[in-house]
Design a protein around this motif. Structure first.
Motif, mmCIF file in Angstrom:
data_model
loop_
_atom_site.group_PDB
_atom_site.id
_atom_site.type_symbol
_atom_site.label_atom_id
_atom_site.label_comp_id
_atom_site.label_asym_id
_atom_site.label_seq_id
_atom_site.Cartn_x
_atom_site.Cartn_y
_atom_site.Cartn_z
ATOM 1 N N LEU A 175 68.454 -46.619 1.444
ATOM 2 C CA LEU A 175 69.493 -47.377 1.124
ATOM 3 C C LEU A 175 69.514 -48.540 2.230
ATOM 4 O O LEU A 175 69.809 -49.646 1.540
ATOM 5 N N GLU A 176 68.801 -48.494 3.396
ATOM 6 C CA GLU A 176 68.581 -49.367 4.176
ATOM 7 C C GLU A 176 67.754 -50.708 3.421
ATOM 8 O O GLU A 176 67.780 -51.728 3.618
ATOM 9 N N LEU A 177 66.560 -50.160 2.855
ATOM 10 C CA LEU A 177 65.595 -51.037 2.201
ATOM 11 C C LEU A 177 66.345 -51.934 1.209
ATOM 12 O O LEU A 177 66.060 -52.953 1.001
ATOM 13 N N TRP A 178 67.017 -51.291 -0.012
ATOM 14 C CA TRP A 178 67.734 -51.648 -0.863
ATOM 15 C C TRP A 178 68.721 -52.886 -0.483
ATOM 16 O O TRP A 178 68.982 -53.796 -1.070
ATOM 17 N N ALA A 179 69.472 -52.351 0.578
ATOM 18 C CA ALA A 179 70.593 -53.159 1.147
ATOM 19 C C ALA A 179 69.931 -54.635 1.759
ATOM 20 O O ALA A 179 70.456 -55.551 1.434
ATOM 21 N N LYS A 180 68.991 -54.438 2.416
ATOM 22 C CA LYS A 180 67.947 -55.495 3.032
ATOM 23 C C LYS A 180 67.786 -56.556 1.833
ATOM 24 O O LYS A 180 67.667 -57.591 2.122
ATOM 25 N N ASN A 181 67.287 -55.744 0.660
ATOM 26 C CA ASN A 181 66.558 -56.685 -0.514
ATOM 27 C C ASN A 181 67.794 -56.978 -1.280
ATOM 28 O O ASN A 181 67.423 -57.663 -2.406
ATOM 29 N N GLY A 182 69.076 -56.408 -1.104
ATOM 30 C CA GLY A 182 69.896 -57.153 -1.985
ATOM 31 C C GLY A 182 70.008 -56.383 -3.478
ATOM 32 O O GLY A 182 70.328 -56.897 -4.305
ATOM 33 N N VAL A 183 69.479 -55.321 -3.579
ATOM 34 C CA VAL A 183 69.395 -54.633 -4.792
ATOM 35 C C VAL A 183 70.159 -53.397 -5.023
ATOM 36 O O VAL A 183 69.958 -52.460 -5.931
ATOM 37 N N VAL A 184 71.088 -52.816 -3.893
ATOM 38 C CA VAL A 184 71.904 -51.671 -3.966
ATOM 39 C C VAL A 184 72.645 -51.637 -5.337
ATOM 40 O O VAL A 184 72.611 -50.490 -6.049
ATOM 41 N N ALA A 185 73.244 -52.747 -5.701
ATOM 42 C CA ALA A 185 73.935 -52.644 -7.020
ATOM 43 C C ALA A 185 73.219 -52.035 -8.290
ATOM 44 O O ALA A 185 73.664 -51.276 -9.321
ATOM 45 N N ASN A 186 71.994 -52.340 -8.228
ATOM 46 C CA ASN A 186 71.079 -51.875 -9.279
ATOM 47 C C ASN A 186 70.790 -50.324 -9.472
ATOM 48 O O ASN A 186 70.375 -49.807 -10.422
ATOM 49 N N PHE A 187 71.028 -49.870 -8.500
ATOM 50 C CA PHE A 187 70.791 -48.191 -8.347
ATOM 51 C C PHE A 187 72.206 -47.505 -8.271
ATOM 52 O O PHE A 187 72.054 -46.354 -8.759
ATOM 53 N N MET A 188 73.308 -48.295 -8.197
ATOM 54 C CA MET A 188 74.474 -47.362 -8.041
ATOM 55 C C MET A 188 74.828 -46.703 -9.562
ATOM 56 O O MET A 188 75.429 -45.548 -9.267
ATOM 57 N N PRO A 189 74.461 -47.077 -10.602
ATOM 58 C CA PRO A 189 74.919 -46.263 -11.764
ATOM 59 C C PRO A 189 74.069 -45.017 -11.871
ATOM 60 O O PRO A 189 74.268 -44.084 -12.634
ATOM 61 N N TYR A 190 72.857 -44.891 -10.963
ATOM 62 C CA TYR A 190 71.982 -43.752 -10.984
ATOM 63 C C TYR A 190 72.166 -42.714 -9.977
ATOM 64 O O TYR A 190 71.577 -41.752 -9.742
ATOM 65 N N LEU A 191 72.950 -43.142 -8.852
ATOM 66 C CA LEU A 191 73.068 -42.464 -7.638
ATOM 67 C C LEU A 191 74.341 -41.239 -8.137
ATOM 68 O O LEU A 191 75.150 -41.589 -8.647
ATOM 69 N N ASP A 192 73.930 -40.126 -7.291
ATOM 70 C CA ASP A 192 74.816 -39.175 -7.637
ATOM 71 C C ASP A 192 74.458 -37.906 -6.482
ATOM 72 O O ASP A 192 73.626 -37.907 -5.896
#
Length: 232
Positions: free
Chosen positions: A43-60
């Motif tokens: 989560l920290e890596l994705w936030a740093k790289n600004g890609v969290v939104a790309n993963f949101m539909p698949y997180l559960d």
């Protein structure tokens, strides 16, 4: 120490299996990973790289058979082979399904047509150490059929880095599994409070006439069982 005493030690060392690995970037592993655990590191890596939104539909949130919960990349169900199977295959794959039944489901971030990972630079920690894991005491190969096992080209530095990543994965996953139940409960509690507040706000904005109609509906629902009983 004599050479005779040293020889068995050398012989025993020579029989040990040397771990060598190099990812071949084929679809064998990605097509059958099943639920991929996500950690705070990811989560920290994705936030740093600004890609969290790309993963949101698949997180559960996935409740494991042992009662624990993981934050995971949710596998996509396979497409229906026939039209009559559509309703069956469209169901949530985690509904009362043990994790063992999902081990042949592909990662949602793997593109089958192009045969490549769509998020390779931002892939989860679990993928970076796969198929090597650390259980707190020992290193374990969790997929003996991984095509990369036995591939030449792994340097001593590569092995050290992979072991370090496996240890880090164990630490991060443990940290997530300690925190997630608490966070999940807090979020659920706050969500319920928010819903109750919205209902109370909606009630406060209702006119007296609307409140009267709502009371009549509730009273009617309460009286229906008794009315049916008397009618019989």
């Amino acid at each position: 120490m004599s050479e005779e005493n040293q020889e068995p030690e050398k012989s025993e060392e020579s029989t040990k299996t040397k771990f060598t690995f190099k990812c071949t970037r084929v679809d064998t592993c990605c097509m059958g990973r099943g639920p991929i655990p996500i950690t705070f590191w990811d989560l920290e890596l994705w936030a740093k790289n600004g890609v969290v939104a790309n993963f949101m539909p698949y997180l559960d949130i996935y409740q494991k058979p042992d009662g624990g919960i993981d934050l995971i990349l949710k596998p996509l169900p396979p497409p229906p082979k026939e039209e009559e199977e559509k309703e069956k295959t469209d169901k949530d794959p985690f509904e009362a399904v043990p994790i063992e039944a999902l081990l042949d489901v592909k990662c949602p971030m793997y593109n089958v047509n192009d045969k490549k990972c769509l998020i390779y630079e931002n892939r989860p920690l679990s993928c970076r150490t796969y198929p090597l894991e650390f259980d707190g005491k020992n290193y374990i190969v969790v997929d003996a059929d991984c095509p990369g096992l036995g591939e030449e080209g792994m340097s001593k530095e590569d092995l050290i880095e992979m072991r370090s990543t496996a240890k880090n994965m164990h630490f991060e996953l443990t940290r997530m599994r300690i925190a997630l139940p608490v966070l999940n409960q807090v979020v659920s509690s706050n969500f319920m409070k928010m819903m109750m507040k919205q209902q109370m706000d909606a009630m406060s904005k209702m006119s007296d006439d609307d409140k009267g109609k709502l009371d009549e509906i509730f009273k009617k629902q309460e009286q229906e069982p008794e009315h049916d009983h008397n009618h019989d």
